[in-house]
Design a protein around this motif. Structure first.
Motif, PDB file in Angstrom:
ATOM      1  N   LEU A   1       0.822  -1.209   0.000  1.00 20.28           N
ATOM      2  CA  LEU A   1       0.000   0.000   0.000  1.00 20.28           C
ATOM      3  C   LEU A   1       0.857   1.260   0.000  1.00 20.28           C
ATOM      4  CD1 LEU A   1      -2.749  -1.090   2.553  1.00 20.28           C
ATOM      5  CD2 LEU A   1      -2.984  -0.895   0.064  1.00 20.28           C
ATOM      6  N   GLU A   2       1.938   1.259   0.767  1.00 18.05           N
ATOM      7  CA  GLU A   2       2.821   2.429   0.811  1.00 18.05           C
ATOM      8  C   GLU A   2       3.442   2.694  -0.554  1.00 18.05           C
ATOM      9  OE1 GLU A   2       4.195   2.218   5.497  1.00 18.05           O
ATOM     10  OE2 GLU A   2       5.455   1.273   3.958  1.00 18.05           O
ATOM     11  N   ASN A   3       3.905   1.639  -1.230  1.00 19.60           N
ATOM     12  CA  ASN A   3       4.509   1.801  -2.558  1.00 19.60           C
ATOM     13  C   ASN A   3       3.499   2.327  -3.566  1.00 19.60           C
ATOM     14  OD1 ASN A   3       7.037   0.915  -1.711  1.00 19.60           O
ATOM     15  ND2 ASN A   3       6.560  -1.220  -2.165  1.00 19.60           N
ATOM     16  N   LYS A   4       2.314   1.759  -3.572  1.00 23.81           N
ATOM     17  CA  LYS A   4       1.262   2.218  -4.484  1.00 23.81           C
ATOM     18  C   LYS A   4       0.861   3.660  -4.182  1.00 23.81           C
ATOM     19  CE  LYS A   4       0.231  -1.459  -6.949  1.00 23.81           C
ATOM     20  NZ  LYS A   4       0.139  -1.520  -8.386  1.00 23.81           N
ATOM     21  N   ASN A   5       0.667   3.967  -2.891  1.00 26.79           N
ATOM     22  CA  ASN A   5       0.238   5.308  -2.505  1.00 26.79           C
ATOM     23  C   ASN A   5       1.259   6.366  -2.895  1.00 26.79           C
ATOM     24  OD1 ASN A   5      -2.238   4.538  -1.518  1.00 26.79           O
ATOM     25  ND2 ASN A   5      -1.541   4.363   0.588  1.00 26.79           N
ATOM     26  N   GLN A   6       2.528   6.061  -2.770  1.00 23.27           N
ATOM     27  CA  GLN A   6       3.564   7.026  -3.129  1.00 23.27           C
ATOM     28  C   GLN A   6       3.433   7.420  -4.608  1.00 23.27           C
ATOM     29  OE1 GLN A   6       7.531   5.709  -2.271  1.00 23.27           O
ATOM     30  NE2 GLN A   6       8.477   7.587  -2.997  1.00 23.27           N
ATOM     31  N   ILE A   7       3.242   6.445  -5.469  1.00 18.68           N
ATOM     32  CA  ILE A   7       3.104   6.714  -6.904  1.00 18.68           C
ATOM     33  C   ILE A   7       1.766   7.391  -7.204  1.00 18.68           C
ATOM     34  CG2 ILE A   7       2.944   5.621  -9.172  1.00 18.68           C
ATOM     35  CD1 ILE A   7       4.825   3.408  -7.963  1.00 18.68           C
ATOM     36  N   LEU A   8       0.696   6.904  -6.585  1.00 19.96           N
ATOM     37  CA  LEU A   8      -0.633   7.460  -6.842  1.00 19.96           C
ATOM     38  C   LEU A   8      -0.754   8.899  -6.345  1.00 19.96           C
ATOM     39  CD1 LEU A   8      -2.726   4.300  -5.969  1.00 19.96           C
ATOM     40  CD2 LEU A   8      -2.532   5.365  -8.224  1.00 19.96           C
ATOM     41  N   VAL A   9      -0.167   9.191  -5.194  1.00 23.77           N
ATOM     42  CA  VAL A   9      -0.214  10.556  -4.666  1.00 23.77           C
ATOM     43  C   VAL A   9       0.544  11.500  -5.593  1.00 23.77           C
ATOM     44  CG1 VAL A   9       0.610  12.045  -2.796  1.00 23.77           C
ATOM     45  CG2 VAL A   9      -0.652   9.979  -2.260  1.00 23.77           C
ATOM     46  N   ASN A  10       1.701  11.082  -6.102  1.00 18.85           N
ATOM     47  CA  ASN A  10       2.443  11.926  -7.040  1.00 18.85           C
ATOM     48  C   ASN A  10       1.615  12.202  -8.288  1.00 18.85           C
ATOM     49  OD1 ASN A  10       4.760  12.274  -5.501  1.00 18.85           O
ATOM     50  ND2 ASN A  10       5.711  10.416  -6.291  1.00 18.85           N
ATOM     51  N   ASP A  11       0.978  11.191  -8.816  1.00 16.88           N
ATOM     52  CA  ASP A  11       0.134  11.353  -9.996  1.00 16.88           C
ATOM     53  C   ASP A  11      -1.045  12.286  -9.688  1.00 16.88           C
ATOM     54  OD1 ASP A  11      -0.869  11.060 -12.526  1.00 16.88           O
ATOM     55  OD2 ASP A  11      -1.499   8.983 -12.274  1.00 16.88           O
ATOM     56  N   TYR A  12      -1.689  12.078  -8.551  1.00 17.14           N
ATOM     57  CA  TYR A  12      -2.820  12.907  -8.131  1.00 17.14           C
ATOM     58  C   TYR A  12      -2.385  14.370  -7.982  1.00 17.14           C
ATOM     59  CZ  TYR A  12      -6.768  14.517  -5.308  1.00 17.14           C
ATOM     60  OH  TYR A  12      -7.856  15.207  -4.834  1.00 17.14           O
TER      61      TYR A  12
END
Length: 141
Positions: free
Chosen positions: A74-85
């Motif tokens: 979840l941390e790895n996914k969130n890091q990428i998703l937050v940057n995209d967002y």
């Protein structure tokens, strides 16, 4: 006399429409209150508030249960998703400002715990499904 009756009926009709409109507003407020998810931790000084109609239902019925994903996943996914967002927030001419309202301050160096990472990831899953948004990392259920 007929005209007076028609005018009276028209006034009653307009008045009754106004009552219905007010009742609808209070129902929306209740629905919004029920769809607000808030998580806070004073010791780490963070707070996450998700105000999205239907998100509560999504978490409780459609999303994969807590524990399905590991915290590191979840941390790895969130890091990428937050940057995209956040990149979408910074480009209001290109992306809908109603969907991308403000940046998410997510620091990968901070351990937010499982619950925050779980809800944040599922928020992105919800956005991608509800509003047909595609992020750089596919979100799936």
């Amino acid at each position: 006399m007929k005209n007076l009756l028609y005018i009276l009926l028209m006034v009653l009709f307009v008045y009754s429409c106004g009552l219905t409109k007010n009742n609808g507003r209070s129902g929306k407020n209740n629905a919004t209150e029920n769809d607000t998810v808030r998580i806070a931790n004073d010791s780490l000084e963070y707070e996450i508030i998700i105000i999205e109609p239907g998100f509560n239902l999504f978490i409780n019925s459609i999303a994969r249960p807590e524990g399905y994903y590991s915290q590191s996943y979840l941390e790895n996914k969130n890091q990428i998703l937050v940057n995209d967002y956040n990149n979408r927030v910074r480009q209001p001419m290109r992306y809908n400002t109603n969907l991308y309202v403000q940046e998410i301050n997510y620091n990968p160096q901070i351990d937010y715990g499982y619950e925050v990472n779980y809800l944040l990831y599922n928020y992105f899953v919800y956005i991608s499904r509800q509003y047909n948004q595609r992020f750089s990392v596919p979100t799936r259920i």
